[in-house]
Design an enzyme around this catalytic site. Sequence first.
Site, PDB file in Angstrom:
ATOM      1  N   THR A 119      26.194  30.050 -31.766  1.00 48.53           N
ATOM      2  CA  THR A 119      25.590  31.186 -30.285  1.00 48.53           C
ATOM      3  C   THR A 119      24.032  31.819 -30.154  1.00 48.53           C
ATOM      4  OG1 THR A 119      25.960  33.643 -28.884  1.00 48.53           O
ATOM      5  CG2 THR A 119      26.172  33.681 -30.700  1.00 48.53           C
ATOM      6  N   TYR A 143      28.086  40.771 -31.432  1.00 53.43           N
ATOM      7  CA  TYR A 143      28.658  39.446 -31.464  1.00 53.43           C
ATOM      8  C   TYR A 143      27.840  38.705 -32.449  1.00 53.43           C
ATOM      9  CZ  TYR A 143      29.013  34.730 -29.117  1.00 53.43           C
ATOM     10  OH  TYR A 143      29.265  33.317 -28.709  1.00 53.43           O
TER      11      TYR A 143
HETATM   12  C1  UD1 Z   1      26.484  34.091 -22.854  1.00 51.48           C
HETATM   13  C2  UD1 Z   1      28.111  33.568 -23.863  1.00 51.48           C
HETATM   14  C3  UD1 Z   1      27.535  34.760 -25.273  1.00 51.48           C
HETATM   15  C4  UD1 Z   1      26.145  33.505 -25.550  1.00 51.48           C
HETATM   16  C5  UD1 Z   1      25.539  33.795 -24.316  1.00 51.48           C
HETATM   17  C6  UD1 Z   1      24.072  33.089 -24.937  1.00 51.48           C
HETATM   18  C7  UD1 Z   1      30.672  34.462 -22.621  1.00 51.48           C
HETATM   19  C8  UD1 Z   1      30.982  35.646 -22.233  1.00 51.48           C
HETATM   20  N1  UD1 Z   1      29.592  34.952 -23.396  1.00 51.48           N
HETATM   21  O1  UD1 Z   1      26.114  35.422 -22.527  1.00 51.48           O
HETATM   22  O2  UD1 Z   1      28.561  34.360 -26.151  1.00 51.48           O
HETATM   23  O3  UD1 Z   1      26.058  34.332 -26.993  1.00 51.48           O
HETATM   24  O4  UD1 Z   1      26.059  33.289 -23.705  1.00 51.48           O
HETATM   25  O5  UD1 Z   1      22.784  32.950 -24.002  1.00 51.48           O
HETATM   26  O6  UD1 Z   1      30.798  33.270 -23.259  1.00 51.48           O
HETATM   27  N2  UD1 Z   1      24.707  38.186 -14.851  1.00 51.48           N
HETATM   28  C9  UD1 Z   1      24.801  39.715 -14.073  1.00 51.48           C
HETATM   29  N3  UD1 Z   1      26.267  39.480 -13.221  1.00 51.48           N
HETATM   30  C10 UD1 Z   1      27.063  39.537 -13.805  1.00 51.48           C
HETATM   31  C11 UD1 Z   1      27.503  38.568 -14.273  1.00 51.48           C
HETATM   32  C12 UD1 Z   1      26.092  37.860 -15.525  1.00 51.48           C
HETATM   33  O7  UD1 Z   1      23.789  39.311 -13.472  1.00 51.48           O
HETATM   34  O8  UD1 Z   1      28.332  39.556 -13.221  1.00 51.48           O
HETATM   35  C13 UD1 Z   1      23.433  37.989 -15.703  1.00 51.48           C
HETATM   36  C14 UD1 Z   1      24.059  38.433 -17.185  1.00 51.48           C
HETATM   37  O9  UD1 Z   1      23.005  39.910 -16.515  1.00 51.48           O
HETATM   38  C15 UD1 Z   1      22.686  37.533 -17.639  1.00 51.48           C
HETATM   39  C16 UD1 Z   1      22.922  36.491 -17.046  1.00 51.48           C
HETATM   40  O10 UD1 Z   1      23.841  36.665 -15.900  1.00 51.48           O
HETATM   41  O11 UD1 Z   1      21.527  37.983 -17.766  1.00 51.48           O
HETATM   42  C17 UD1 Z   1      24.340  35.096 -18.122  1.00 51.48           C
HETATM   43  O12 UD1 Z   1      25.351  36.941 -18.376  1.00 51.48           O
HETATM   44  P1  UD1 Z   1      26.663  35.943 -18.701  1.00 51.48           P
HETATM   45  O13 UD1 Z   1      27.150  35.025 -17.923  1.00 51.48           O
HETATM   46  O14 UD1 Z   1      27.447  37.083 -18.759  1.00 51.48           O
HETATM   47  O15 UD1 Z   1      25.777  35.299 -20.750  1.00 51.48           O
HETATM   48  P2  UD1 Z   1      25.247  35.617 -21.858  1.00 51.48           P
HETATM   49  O16 UD1 Z   1      25.506  37.567 -22.210  1.00 51.48           O
HETATM   50  O17 UD1 Z   1      23.985  35.085 -21.145  1.00 51.48           O
END
Ligand code: UD1
Length: 331
Positions: A119, A143
């Site tokens: 990752t 993680y």
């Molecule tokens: C994901 C992966 C992680 C990997 C990473 C690499 C999963 C569960 N997570 O994490 O394993 O290491 O990519 O970059 O597969 N966000 C919001 N609102 C939400 C959800 C997310 O604002 O409801 C934002 C987060 O703060 C972040 C972005 O969206 O800035 C992406 O978040 P998310 O989709 O949860 O992925 P990662 O945490 O980056």
Amino acid sequence: MEKKTILVTGGAGYIGSHVARQLGEAGENVVVLDDLSAGFADAVLYGELVVGDSGDRELVSRLLSDHGIDTVMHFAAHLVVPESVENPLKYYGNNTCNTRNLLQCCQESGVKNFIFSSTAATYGIPAGGVATEESPAAPINPYGTSKLMSEWMLRDLSSASDLKHVILRYFNVAGSDPEGRIGQSTPNATLLIKVACETATGKRDSIKIFGTDYPTADGTGVRDYIHVEDLARAHLDALAYLRRGGESTLVNCGYGHGYSVREVLDAVQRVSGKPLNIIEQPRRAGDPPQLVANAERIHKLFGWKPRYDDLEFIVKTSLDWEKKLNSRSRS
Ligand code: UD1
């Protein structure tokens, strides 16, 4: 030459099931090992599904010898960043200790090729928000550390044996099979595009933006979103690379450019035609401001040719899958 079998751990999960499907379509022999804790039996479209734990040495040793396995693709893992902050030992147990057991079985049975799902979280907060494979590994959550420790075990085992490996460092995986057969089905999902599509299809009332004060163009987090189908292809390319005698290596899997949370939510609203109820919240624990791949190595080394570097297409396939899941749960 007789074709050997590939063991796909976590092959009933989101990414593993797309890879197992592409392997099957390419005529490879596949066995899937999955404990179904986060996977689904009906996502396994090719090969036999064995329900079990990839850290179970007795079971894994038997599978490796019964099926004449020479390649292992290891997906089985926990992967939710905030959960790893709250419950680190769960991550070190499943991701690190189980990988150690699996590697021991591989060593004992003489497995030749090991392709490992790692990752971008291993980079932590890279300088300028862009990571090359040479950027220092400095995870900021358990993680990322649990995966980095597995990378190191694999590297050391390859140095001490004939095993060859490819470590794939995934950036943000999204989208689903363009033909709609499989997709991201995890309940209580946390991934941005999944949550946004659940909101657009009425499964959730609202979506939160975690942090609007990051040092990015619009203040929200920036990520490199890669379509799962292109990511899956990178695994087949990695296997071809090892089969033609390539040395053990580590490659980033991303497109090399990022989108902010706001840009992603705009795309979901455009593609779905539905306005989202968006709530701004403080930052989420463990999140870097920006994480984008430098993806030169994967192009150069594997000749990887992504087909779906298009945010709207990524969102469309996610949305189509979400609608399918919703209609299934109603019937
Ligand atoms: C994901 C992966 C992680 C990997 C990473 C690499 C999963 C569960 N997570 O994490 O394993 O290491 O990519 O970059 O597969 N966000 C919001 N609102 C939400 C959800 C997310 O604002 O409801 C934002 C987060 O703060 C972040 C972005 O969206 O800035 C992406 O978040 P998310 O989709 O949860 O992925 P990662 O945490 O980056």
